[in-house]
Motif scaffolding. Structure first.
Motif, PDB file in Angstrom:
ATOM      1  N   TRP A   1     134.436  86.043  21.592  1.00  0.00           N
ATOM      2  CA  TRP A   1     134.266  84.933  22.538  1.00  0.00           C
ATOM      3  C   TRP A   1     133.071  85.131  23.460  1.00  0.00           C
ATOM      4  O   TRP A   1     132.489  84.176  23.941  1.00  0.00           O
ATOM      5  CB  TRP A   1     135.536  84.709  23.349  1.00  0.00           C
ATOM      6  N   ASN A   2     132.680  86.390  23.687  1.00  0.00           N
ATOM      7  CA  ASN A   2     131.551  86.630  24.578  1.00  0.00           C
ATOM      8  C   ASN A   2     130.328  87.183  23.829  1.00  0.00           C
ATOM      9  O   ASN A   2     129.446  87.767  24.427  1.00  0.00           O
ATOM     10  CB  ASN A   2     131.958  87.578  25.704  1.00  0.00           C
ATOM     11  N   TRP A   3     130.283  87.007  22.511  1.00  0.00           N
ATOM     12  CA  TRP A   3     129.154  87.505  21.738  1.00  0.00           C
ATOM     13  C   TRP A   3     127.940  86.607  21.946  1.00  0.00           C
ATOM     14  O   TRP A   3     128.037  85.419  22.205  1.00  0.00           O
ATOM     15  CB  TRP A   3     129.476  87.529  20.243  1.00  0.00           C
ATOM     16  N   VAL A   4     126.795  87.178  21.762  1.00  0.00           N
ATOM     17  CA  VAL A   4     125.544  86.438  21.869  1.00  0.00           C
ATOM     18  C   VAL A   4     125.142  85.992  20.465  1.00  0.00           C
ATOM     19  O   VAL A   4     125.267  86.759  19.509  1.00  0.00           O
ATOM     20  CB  VAL A   4     124.462  87.357  22.471  1.00  0.00           C
ATOM     21  N   ASP A   5     124.657  84.749  20.332  1.00  0.00           N
ATOM     22  CA  ASP A   5     124.149  84.298  19.043  1.00  0.00           C
ATOM     23  C   ASP A   5     122.846  85.032  18.793  1.00  0.00           C
ATOM     24  O   ASP A   5     121.855  84.828  19.498  1.00  0.00           O
ATOM     25  CB  ASP A   5     123.935  82.771  19.064  1.00  0.00           C
ATOM     26  N   VAL A   6     122.840  85.907  17.823  1.00  0.00           N
ATOM     27  CA  VAL A   6     121.723  86.791  17.562  1.00  0.00           C
ATOM     28  C   VAL A   6     120.458  86.001  17.218  1.00  0.00           C
ATOM     29  O   VAL A   6     119.365  86.284  17.697  1.00  0.00           O
ATOM     30  CB  VAL A   6     122.072  87.805  16.425  1.00  0.00           C
TER      31      VAL A   6
ATOM     32  N   LYS B   1     119.570  82.856  18.016  1.00  0.00           N
ATOM     33  CA  LYS B   1     119.022  82.204  19.203  1.00  0.00           C
ATOM     34  C   LYS B   1     118.362  83.224  20.111  1.00  0.00           C
ATOM     35  O   LYS B   1     117.296  82.981  20.663  1.00  0.00           O
ATOM     36  CB  LYS B   1     120.121  81.477  19.968  1.00  0.00           C
ATOM     37  N   HIS B   2     118.992  84.376  20.243  1.00  0.00           N
ATOM     38  CA  HIS B   2     118.499  85.415  21.135  1.00  0.00           C
ATOM     39  C   HIS B   2     117.156  85.935  20.665  1.00  0.00           C
ATOM     40  O   HIS B   2     116.214  86.056  21.454  1.00  0.00           O
ATOM     41  CB  HIS B   2     119.532  86.550  21.247  1.00  0.00           C
ATOM     42  N   VAL B   3     117.044  86.220  19.365  1.00  0.00           N
ATOM     43  CA  VAL B   3     115.803  86.785  18.822  1.00  0.00           C
ATOM     44  C   VAL B   3     114.681  85.733  18.832  1.00  0.00           C
ATOM     45  O   VAL B   3     113.550  86.022  19.178  1.00  0.00           O
ATOM     46  CB  VAL B   3     116.054  87.326  17.389  1.00  0.00           C
ATOM     47  N   SER B   4     115.015  84.500  18.463  1.00  0.00           N
ATOM     48  CA  SER B   4     113.978  83.458  18.403  1.00  0.00           C
ATOM     49  C   SER B   4     113.489  83.103  19.812  1.00  0.00           C
ATOM     50  O   SER B   4     112.337  82.731  20.005  1.00  0.00           O
ATOM     51  CB  SER B   4     114.486  82.214  17.687  1.00  0.00           C
ATOM     52  N   GLY B   5     114.320  83.218  20.802  1.00  0.00           N
ATOM     53  CA  GLY B   5     113.931  82.913  22.169  1.00  0.00           C
ATOM     54  C   GLY B   5     113.063  83.984  22.796  1.00  0.00           C
ATOM     55  O   GLY B   5     112.292  83.730  23.703  1.00  0.00           O
ATOM     56  N   ASN B   6     113.178  85.217  22.323  1.00  0.00           N
ATOM     57  CA  ASN B   6     112.427  86.317  22.901  1.00  0.00           C
ATOM     58  C   ASN B   6     111.157  86.600  22.112  1.00  0.00           C
ATOM     59  O   ASN B   6     110.374  87.457  22.481  1.00  0.00           O
ATOM     60  CB  ASN B   6     113.275  87.582  22.983  1.00  0.00           C
TER      61      ASN B   6
END
Length: 181
Positions: A168-173, A175-180
């Motif tokens: 429930w508290n995981w980060v969408d990998v 989205k995270h990588v593409s945003g950084n």
């Protein structure tokens, strides 16, 4: 015979008599410990005996200062030492270690009849005494009040057991990588 020859003969005899006996312990060729009584027995004590150079012509040094004896009162220790000194005086000039050990074993009850165990135990308090101050502290602390909407959102996030679903508290990998990027 010289004192050293007497000591060597007595040491050899003690080693053969008390071989494998857990009550007897040879600290050095002239220093010994002997436990009178069983380990679990509250009336057990340990004799520390050291031979001076001129033993058996002079009396051995007897001590009850072993840590094991901390539960015995000073008066009882004095009584034991006084009675053992009488035995030493009676056997002066002869090998007396076996005689002292056996005499102490046979007279343990008499020596320890006035024994009052010195207890240095921690006193335990009952659970109610411990919990009373804790509950008073809990009463003073106010819980955070949730609104009906916050409670509803919490319930919607949890499964039927009231537990949050796995991840429930995981980060969408992605989205995270593409945003950084």
């Amino acid at each position: 015979m010289t004192a050293n020859e007497d000591q060597e003969m007595e040491l050899e005899a003690l080693r053969s008599i008390y071989e494998g006996d857990e009550c007897f312990k040879e600290i050095s060729p002239v220093s010994f410990q002997f436990r009178v009584g069983e380990l679990e027995d509250s009336k057990a004590f340990i004799l520390d005996i050291t031979w001076p150079e001129t033993y058996p012509e002079t009396a051995p040094q007897i001590s009850l200062e072993a840590f094991f004896n901390n539960r015995i009162s000073a008066e009882t220790k004095q009584l034991i030492l006084a009675k053992l000194e009488e035995q030493v005086e009676a056997n002066l000039g002869a090998a007396m270690m076996y005689t002292l050990f056996e005499w102490a074993k046979e007279n343990q009850e008499t020596l320890m009849e006035n024994h009052k165990s010195i207890v240095t135990a921690v006193t335990l308090t009952s659970n109610s005494e411990v919990s009373e101050p804790a509950t008073a502290a809990k009463k003073k602390e106010k819980k955070e009040q949730l609104t009906k909407a916050q409670k509803r959102r919490m319930i919607n996030k949890t499964d039927h057991k009231g537990e949050l679903p796995r991840g429930w508290n995981w980060v969408d990998v992605i989205k995270h990588v593409s945003g950084n990027g």
